[in-house]
Scaffold this motif. Sequence first.
Motif, PDB file in Angstrom:
ATOM      1  N   ARG A  34       0.860  -1.191   0.000  1.00  0.00           N
ATOM      2  CA  ARG A  34       0.000   0.000   0.000  1.00  0.00           C
ATOM      3  C   ARG A  34       0.891   1.233   0.000  1.00  0.00           C
ATOM      4  NH1 ARG A  34      -3.807  -3.045  -1.616  1.00  0.00           N
ATOM      5  NH2 ARG A  34      -4.284  -4.733  -0.196  1.00  0.00           N
ATOM      6  N   ARG A  35       0.578   2.168  -0.876  1.00  0.00           N
ATOM      7  CA  ARG A  35       1.475   3.314  -1.057  1.00  0.00           C
ATOM      8  C   ARG A  35       1.156   4.448  -0.083  1.00  0.00           C
ATOM      9  NH1 ARG A  35      -0.095   4.587  -6.624  1.00  0.00           N
ATOM     10  NH2 ARG A  35       1.626   6.044  -6.728  1.00  0.00           N
ATOM     11  N   ASP A  36       2.167   5.254   0.208  1.00  0.00           N
ATOM     12  CA  ASP A  36       1.942   6.342   1.162  1.00  0.00           C
ATOM     13  C   ASP A  36       1.052   7.424   0.541  1.00  0.00           C
ATOM     14  OD1 ASP A  36       3.448   8.812   0.300  1.00  0.00           O
ATOM     15  OD2 ASP A  36       5.147   7.432   0.341  1.00  0.00           O
ATOM     16  N   LEU A  37       0.464   8.225   1.405  1.00  0.00           N
ATOM     17  CA  LEU A  37      -0.530   9.200   0.952  1.00  0.00           C
ATOM     18  C   LEU A  37       0.071  10.237   0.003  1.00  0.00           C
ATOM     19  CD1 LEU A  37      -3.489  10.246   1.252  1.00  0.00           C
ATOM     20  CD2 LEU A  37      -2.626  11.792   3.003  1.00  0.00           C
ATOM     21  N   PHE A  38       1.250  10.742   0.331  1.00  0.00           N
ATOM     22  CA  PHE A  38       1.832  11.801  -0.492  1.00  0.00           C
ATOM     23  C   PHE A  38       2.099  11.332  -1.917  1.00  0.00           C
ATOM     24  CE2 PHE A  38       3.631  14.984   2.846  1.00  0.00           C
ATOM     25  CZ  PHE A  38       2.340  15.158   3.306  1.00  0.00           C
ATOM     26  N   GLU A  39       2.536  10.073  -2.018  1.00  0.00           N
ATOM     27  CA  GLU A  39       2.818   9.536  -3.347  1.00  0.00           C
ATOM     28  C   GLU A  39       1.546   9.535  -4.198  1.00  0.00           C
ATOM     29  OE1 GLU A  39       4.254   5.407  -5.152  1.00  0.00           O
ATOM     30  OE2 GLU A  39       4.907   5.723  -3.074  1.00  0.00           O
ATOM     31  N   ARG A  40       0.406   9.335  -3.528  1.00  0.00           N
ATOM     32  CA  ARG A  40      -0.853   9.233  -4.269  1.00  0.00           C
ATOM     33  C   ARG A  40      -1.529  10.571  -4.512  1.00  0.00           C
ATOM     34  NH1 ARG A  40      -4.137   6.193  -0.700  1.00  0.00           N
ATOM     35  NH2 ARG A  40      -2.503   6.437   0.849  1.00  0.00           N
ATOM     36  N   ILE A  41      -1.286  11.568  -3.641  1.00  0.00           N
ATOM     37  CA  ILE A  41      -2.049  12.821  -3.804  1.00  0.00           C
ATOM     38  C   ILE A  41      -1.285  13.914  -4.544  1.00  0.00           C
ATOM     39  CG2 ILE A  41      -3.460  12.431  -1.749  1.00  0.00           C
ATOM     40  CD1 ILE A  41      -1.777  14.579  -0.329  1.00  0.00           C
ATOM     41  N   ARG A  42      -0.037  13.665  -4.874  1.00  0.00           N
ATOM     42  CA  ARG A  42       0.734  14.691  -5.579  1.00  0.00           C
ATOM     43  C   ARG A  42      -0.067  15.166  -6.795  1.00  0.00           C
ATOM     44  NH1 ARG A  42       5.838  12.158  -5.361  1.00  0.00           N
ATOM     45  NH2 ARG A  42       5.960  12.820  -3.194  1.00  0.00           N
ATOM     46  N   SER A  43      -0.163  16.490  -6.957  1.00  0.00           N
ATOM     47  CA  SER A  43      -1.031  17.048  -7.991  1.00  0.00           C
ATOM     48  C   SER A  43      -0.334  18.213  -8.661  1.00  0.00           C
ATOM     49  CB  SER A  43      -2.345  17.530  -7.367  1.00  0.00           C
ATOM     50  OG  SER A  43      -3.017  16.464  -6.743  1.00  0.00           O
ATOM     51  N   GLU A  44      -1.024  18.818  -9.620  1.00  0.00           N
ATOM     52  CA  GLU A  44      -0.427  19.980 -10.289  1.00  0.00           C
ATOM     53  C   GLU A  44      -0.558  21.235  -9.436  1.00  0.00           C
ATOM     54  OE1 GLU A  44      -1.632  20.322 -14.432  1.00  0.00           O
ATOM     55  OE2 GLU A  44      -1.336  18.167 -14.664  1.00  0.00           O
ATOM     56  N   SER A  45      -1.664  21.349  -8.718  1.00  0.00           N
ATOM     57  CA  SER A  45      -1.822  22.497  -7.818  1.00  0.00           C
ATOM     58  C   SER A  45      -2.419  22.058  -6.491  1.00  0.00           C
ATOM     59  CB  SER A  45      -2.752  23.554  -8.430  1.00  0.00           C
ATOM     60  OG  SER A  45      -2.197  24.087  -9.604  1.00  0.00           O
ATOM     61  N   PHE A  46      -2.150  22.859  -5.450  1.00  0.00           N
ATOM     62  CA  PHE A  46      -2.779  22.582  -4.151  1.00  0.00           C
ATOM     63  C   PHE A  46      -3.617  23.774  -3.730  1.00  0.00           C
ATOM     64  CE2 PHE A  46       1.255  24.655  -3.017  1.00  0.00           C
ATOM     65  CZ  PHE A  46       0.803  25.664  -2.184  1.00  0.00           C
ATOM     66  N   PHE A  47      -4.576  23.517  -2.875  1.00  0.00           N
ATOM     67  CA  PHE A  47      -5.215  24.566  -2.076  1.00  0.00           C
ATOM     68  C   PHE A  47      -4.796  24.313  -0.641  1.00  0.00           C
ATOM     69  CE2 PHE A  47      -9.353  24.654  -4.835  1.00  0.00           C
ATOM     70  CZ  PHE A  47      -8.657  25.250  -5.871  1.00  0.00           C
ATOM     71  N   ALA A  48      -4.380  25.359   0.044  1.00  0.00           N
ATOM     72  CA  ALA A  48      -4.151  25.263   1.489  1.00  0.00           C
ATOM     73  C   ALA A  48      -4.834  26.491   2.076  1.00  0.00           C
ATOM     74  CB  ALA A  48      -2.668  25.228   1.801  1.00  0.00           C
ATOM     75  N   LEU A  49      -6.163  26.378   2.194  1.00  0.00           N
ATOM     76  CA  LEU A  49      -6.964  27.527   2.597  1.00  0.00           C
ATOM     77  C   LEU A  49      -7.267  27.449   4.084  1.00  0.00           C
ATOM     78  CD1 LEU A  49      -9.331  27.336  -0.496  1.00  0.00           C
ATOM     79  CD2 LEU A  49      -7.365  28.852  -0.192  1.00  0.00           C
ATOM     80  N   ALA A  50      -6.843  28.458   4.801  1.00  0.00           N
ATOM     81  CA  ALA A  50      -7.031  28.494   6.257  1.00  0.00           C
ATOM     82  C   ALA A  50      -6.537  27.199   6.897  1.00  0.00           C
ATOM     83  CB  ALA A  50      -8.495  28.757   6.612  1.00  0.00           C
ATOM     84  N   LEU A  51      -5.389  26.751   6.470  1.00  0.00           N
ATOM     85  CA  LEU A  51      -4.835  25.488   6.966  1.00  0.00           C
ATOM     86  C   LEU A  51      -3.499  25.669   7.685  1.00  0.00           C
ATOM     87  CD1 LEU A  51      -4.820  22.279   6.907  1.00  0.00           C
ATOM     88  CD2 LEU A  51      -3.315  22.529   4.928  1.00  0.00           C
ATOM     89  N   VAL A  52      -2.707  26.634   7.192  1.00  0.00           N
ATOM     90  CA  VAL A  52      -1.318  26.720   7.656  1.00  0.00           C
ATOM     91  C   VAL A  52      -1.221  26.892   9.175  1.00  0.00           C
ATOM     92  CG1 VAL A  52       0.762  28.137   7.516  1.00  0.00           C
ATOM     93  CG2 VAL A  52      -0.467  27.514   5.437  1.00  0.00           C
ATOM     94  N   HIS A  53      -2.166  27.648   9.782  1.00  0.00           N
ATOM     95  CA  HIS A  53      -2.086  27.829  11.238  1.00  0.00           C
ATOM     96  C   HIS A  53      -2.321  26.513  11.981  1.00  0.00           C
ATOM     97  CE1 HIS A  53      -6.193  28.516   9.987  1.00  0.00           C
ATOM     98  NE2 HIS A  53      -6.656  28.467  11.216  1.00  0.00           N
ATOM     99  N   HIS A  54      -3.088  25.602  11.372  1.00  0.00           N
ATOM    100  CA  HIS A  54      -3.289  24.299  12.021  1.00  0.00           C
ATOM    101  C   HIS A  54      -1.994  23.515  12.061  1.00  0.00           C
ATOM    102  CE1 HIS A  54      -7.592  24.508  12.477  1.00  0.00           C
ATOM    103  NE2 HIS A  54      -7.665  25.025  11.269  1.00  0.00           N
ATOM    104  N   LEU A  55      -1.213  23.614  11.002  1.00  0.00           N
ATOM    105  CA  LEU A  55       0.035  22.870  10.941  1.00  0.00           C
ATOM    106  C   LEU A  55       1.109  23.565  11.770  1.00  0.00           C
ATOM    107  CD1 LEU A  55      -0.041  22.143   7.090  1.00  0.00           C
ATOM    108  CD2 LEU A  55      -1.006  20.765   8.960  1.00  0.00           C
ATOM    109  N   ALA A  56       1.185  24.898  11.639  1.00  0.00           N
ATOM    110  CA  ALA A  56       2.282  25.632  12.274  1.00  0.00           C
ATOM    111  C   ALA A  56       2.046  25.824  13.762  1.00  0.00           C
ATOM    112  CB  ALA A  56       2.467  26.981  11.583  1.00  0.00           C
ATOM    113  N   ILE A  57       0.813  26.150  14.147  1.00  0.00           N
ATOM    114  CA  ILE A  57       0.539  26.395  15.563  1.00  0.00           C
ATOM    115  C   ILE A  57      -0.070  25.149  16.215  1.00  0.00           C
ATOM    116  CG2 ILE A  57      -0.823  27.786  17.173  1.00  0.00           C
ATOM    117  CD1 ILE A  57      -0.256  30.163  15.310  1.00  0.00           C
ATOM    118  N   GLY A  58      -1.085  24.564  15.556  1.00  0.00           N
ATOM    119  CA  GLY A  58      -1.686  23.341  16.092  1.00  0.00           C
ATOM    120  C   GLY A  58      -0.687  22.193  16.140  1.00  0.00           C
ATOM    121  N   GLY A  59       0.185  22.106  15.151  1.00  0.00           N
ATOM    122  CA  GLY A  59       1.099  20.968  15.070  1.00  0.00           C
ATOM    123  C   GLY A  59       2.553  21.309  15.311  1.00  0.00           C
TER     124      GLY A  59
END
Lengths: 464, 102
Positions: free
Chosen positions: A361-386
């Motif tokens: 079973r392949r890892d998630l990143f290998e499967r979701i790599r795309s041409e563009s991303f949306f990271a809308l109202a997310l960065v604070h969850h990773l930077a502060i939450g995580g």
Amino acid sequence: MNLNFDPGSFKDPDGRIFEHQGSIYRTLSPGAVARMRACLADGTLGALIDQELLIESTLISTAEIGLADAGLGETVMQHARIPVLTYPSEWSFDMLRDAALVTLDLLQQCLDRDLMLKDATAFNVAFHDGRMQFFDTLSIDDYVEGAPWDGYAQFCREFLFPLMLTSYRGIEFQPWLRGSLSGIPVRAFARLLSLREKFRGPVLKHVVLQAKLDRSFADTDTEMRSSFKTMKFSKPMIAGNVAGLSKTLRKLGYEAGDSVWGDYASSHSYSAEDETTKRQFVDQAVDHLSPSTIVDLGGNIGDYSLLVAPKVDRVLCVDIDPACINTLYRRIRDGGPGNVIPIVGDLLNPTPALGWNLTERRDLFERIRSESFFALALVHHLAIGGNVPLPRVVETLHRIAPSGVVEWVDKQDAMVQRMLRNRTDVFEDYTWDVFRLELERRFNIVKTVETHNGARRLCLLEPR
Amino acid sequence: MRLNLTRVQNNKHGSIRRFVFPRFLTLSLAAACGLVTLSTPAHAYIDPGTGGMLLQLLLGGAAGALVIGKLYWLRIKEGFQSIFGGGSESEESGDSDSETGN
Ligand SMILES: C[S@@+](CC[C@H](N)C(=O)[O-])C[C@H]1O[C@@H](n2cnc3c(N)ncnc32)[C@H](O)[C@@H]1O
């Protein structure tokens, strides 16, 4: 000739999946060729495909695809391509339940036609074209008079028990299925239930009694299979069990108990004006970047995924919250676009490579790599939450896609303030200036727009 | 799976000594009850799991329930007979069901 075999397809000696010139095929043993020919000729495969239970599958001669001399015999099976495969631990409650119902429905129709399913693993089902579909066509086997349903215990472990766990106990099943690819063992599951739950009819039968019998006789050499013949075990008995399971599954309720983000879309702090600005920005960004694939990270119930779906080949919507992904799945299933793929996934701990040799079973990143991303109202969850430093957040976004849209949420924002209310602010570097510098190292910032009176910023990012 | 029809689940308190009924007798006893045949019928692609199989027998009606009854009866009988036999160690093992198939 070197064939490109799928590293996850090795268990069934009757055939293995491989890719050839952009198409998906399956090798077939001589026995499997005969079986599949028969299923094709009598209309079984056609009927199952028409009912949207089974993924498109047909037979093709190896000569026709230039593989006559590849040692694969004369005939292989061709399947529709599933561009992004997601795993049961990445499905929401209704996805797993629908996958279970598809499996049971298919099994029932097989029985009607004197056929059987060899196994009943959730990995035989995929989310494809907006619905759950069975794709392991080779699991269809001949029914042997007097034989039991061999997949029953597996069905319980991979479908019934995880769904019961969530429905009865309010514990989301995803981490359990990620931890164990073969599901929840019956004896373990029996120990998880309260006394009151054990007296529910279906639990008593499928969990308590099954566990008891397993405990009593798993450690003996007594051969039991022949007893099925002696007692004239029959198809209607299997069908009865299948119908009962289907009824039990349909009755299971799903209450998103601990969902933090379930009603984010209706309860967030956007003014109507800010929201219009954001939607327009995202819409125009997609026109500008014109990607064919997008991954919407922290996509919640998929508002932005659905917004841009008509403009692209596919959108993957990844969110940590199973309740949100369940809502999105229902929106898609009940008439939404088939090119949006809902995925339960934690970016702070994405699905790793799993299974045999770590390649099954392949890892998630290998499967979701795309041409563009949306990271809308997310960065604070990773930077502060995580507690992930901003440079690393940007590095990972870039790893997932070379362009995209990111929404910066400043420390002054009410949401960030709430995240910080009970903890020391150790995030000196969480500033727009630091973030912008990091972005500029990896992307071209084409455009930024301020919203929330300057507390948030939308950025359009091109490849550098 | 190991052959030992006298195995007993004990084991919160560690393994206890057990007396074992001679193996050939156990086997013939089981055979007499129609539980053991030498030719295994249809192949199973995955392990159907002990509990999974026996539960289906049980749900299959009276005849199936009878088979289960016999299995338990065998066990009780052996428990008795073991008092006059040799000794063996017994120890609880984990869940038998842990295979996947695809
Ligand atoms: C503030 S909402 C933004 C939703 C949507 N992107 C929007 O802009 O309207 C943040 C979302 O990120 C999700 N999220 C938080 N931490 C996450 C993580 N570690 N992995 C994936 N998603 C996460 C939450 O569940 C939530 O749906």
